[in-house]
Design a protein around this motif. Structure first.
Motif, short mmCIF file in Angstrom:
data_model
loop_
_atom_site.label_atom_id
_atom_site.label_comp_id
_atom_site.label_asym_id
_atom_site.label_seq_id
_atom_site.Cartn_x
_atom_site.Cartn_y
_atom_site.Cartn_z
N GLN A 1 0.82 -1.20 0.00
CA GLN A 1 0.00 0.00 0.00
C GLN A 1 0.86 1.26 0.00
N MET B 1 2.52 1.88 -3.38
CA MET B 1 1.64 2.42 -4.43
C MET B 1 1.82 3.93 -4.54
N VAL C 1 -3.65 4.84 -10.74
CA VAL C 1 -3.58 3.70 -9.83
C VAL C 1 -3.40 2.40 -10.62
N GLU C 2 -4.09 2.29 -11.74
CA GLU C 2 -3.95 1.09 -12.58
C GLU C 2 -2.52 0.97 -13.10
N LYS D 1 -0.39 -0.17 -10.25
CA LYS D 1 -0.69 -1.58 -9.96
C LYS D 1 0.01 -2.49 -10.96
N GLN D 2 -0.08 -2.18 -12.24
CA GLN D 2 0.53 -3.02 -13.25
C GLN D 2 2.05 -3.05 -13.12
N VAL E 1 -6.87 2.38 -4.29
CA VAL E 1 -5.62 1.71 -3.92
C VAL E 1 -5.86 0.39 -3.20
N ALA F 1 -6.53 -2.39 -5.49
CA ALA F 1 -5.32 -2.64 -6.28
C ALA F 1 -4.30 -3.45 -5.50
N VAL F 2 -4.19 -3.17 -4.21
CA VAL F 2 -3.26 -3.91 -3.35
C VAL F 2 -3.64 -5.39 -3.32
N ILE G 1 -2.66 -7.06 -6.55
CA ILE G 1 -1.22 -7.33 -6.64
C ILE G 1 -0.87 -8.59 -5.84
#
Length: 369
Positions: free
Chosen positions: A181, A184, A211-212, A215-216, A359, A362-363, A366
């Motif tokens: 987190q 990010m 954010v994407e 994340k990627q 986020v 997204a975490v 991941i």
């Protein structure tokens, strides 16, 4: 690679031994007439010095129950689940997460008139813009910290540590760790974006794109990391065991290793990083509110206590004159060159609802990738 040999028992006992340095019991005399009871605290490891806790209990008759936390999100969810009848009185909330707790009515405004020792806090922290919301104070600042790149200085060079790119290099594959987190926000900063996401409050689609992208990036770099971790003690143990030689960390756990003699370096990389302030806050509908104020006033009462908190946690005390009670090594482990400090900005709360709404999922993505 140089094999470091460290007395792990001595290291693990450092925090407990540090608290024993508190000297005079005079700072608690005003509280000695209390009738007992208890106060329940959710906080991070070493934020309540053991010597202070023992003395406070002995002189007030108030039992201090500490429940350790390692994540602001988990603490928020637990507190929200307990309302309107929480089991906690005092919790540790980072200043940039205030709005989330306040908007959910989880915190009570802080009545500073009940804290005779409020003026012991450096006004840089106690009277700053982020500490006052809707005309109220919401927490007593106790420690300040930042996100840093920490490294075993016998293996990783100082020059390598001046960029976050080293954390994601093939050279140190399988020897790195970080909190997803937190990374990010840093990855967004690395890519030239506002990691606080305040700049995108009026453009949620742009925020989602950023954010994407972050994340990627972290999914792509996942094969390089040894472990995603949650708490400072876990980071310390991985470093001591040489499971890792490089990692994102808070400066507090890193400083504690330095003060114990571990060959650790810290840097605020050129791409930038974020700082934060930890505060003690009183829960809305706290079951032992009077005891909570007694505890807060006592722990704010002396720069020696602030120094003990720094010694045990490694974070920078917000108390006036606390540095007078630190050794030269302890002062060194809580300072950075001016050119690195210029790379630092503080976390902000204005966009937190949007930011963490993006986020947090997204975490999890991941972790699952």
């Amino acid at each position: 690679m140089t094999k470091l040999i460290l007395n792990r028992r001595r290291f693990l006992g450092t925090a407990a031994a540090t608290g024993a340095a508190l000297a005079s019991p005079a700072y608690l005399r005003r509280a000695s007439a209390q009738s007992g009871g208890e106060v329940n605290i959710w906080t991070y490891n070493n934020f309540v010095p053991e010597a202070f806790k023992e003395q406070f209990e002995a002189e007030t008759g108030i039992k201090v129950n500490v429940r350790l936390v390692d994540d602001q999100g988990k603490q928020f969810n637990l507190l929200a689940a307990e309302q309107p009848n929480p089991t906690v009185d005092i919790m540790t909330v980072a200043g940039h997460r205030f709005l989330q707790f306040i908007d959910s009515e989880l915190l009570a405004p802080l009545d500073t008139d009940r804290l005779t020792n409020w003026n012991k806090i450096n006004p840089t922290f106690s009277e700053s813009d982020w500490s006052t919301i809707n005309g109220n104070k919401w927490g007593a600042p106790i420690l300040s910290g930042m996100e840093v790149l920490s490294y075993n200085s016998e293996i990783v060079s100082e020059e390598e540590a001046l960029t976050w790119d080293t954390l994601f290099s093939e050279k140190y594959k399988g020897q790195t760790a970080y909190i997803i987190q937190d990374m990010m926000s840093i990855v967004m900063l690395m890519k030239g974006y506002d990691g606080n996401m305040v700049a995108y409050l009026d453009d949620p689609d742009k925020a989602a794109e950023i954010v994407e992208e972050a994340k990627q990036f972290l999914i792509e770099k996942k094969p390089l990391v040894r472990k995603y971790y949650d708490g400072g003690a876990e980071f310390q143990q991985m470093m001591v065991n040489q499971d890792i030689v490089l990692g994102h960390s808070w400066n507090g756990p890193a400083a504690a290793l330095i003060n114990d003699g571990f060959p650790l370096g810290m840097a605020i990389p050129r791409e930038g990083s974020y700082g934060f302030v930890y505060t003690y806050n009183i829960a809305n509908n706290a079951p032992n509110a009077d005891n909570a104020y007694t505890f807060l006033d006592a722990i704010l009462s002396s720069p020696e206590i602030g120094a003990a908190m720094t010694k045990a946690s490694g974070f920078i005390s917000t108390y006036k004159d606390a540095s007078n009670y630190l050794t030269d090594l302890e002062k060194k482990s809580t300072s950075f060159p001016d050119e690195q400090l210029a790379n630092l900005q503080f976390f902000r709360a204005e966009a937190n609802e949007m930011k963490y709404g993006l986020v947090d999922p997204a975490v999890e993505a991941i972790k699952a990738a």
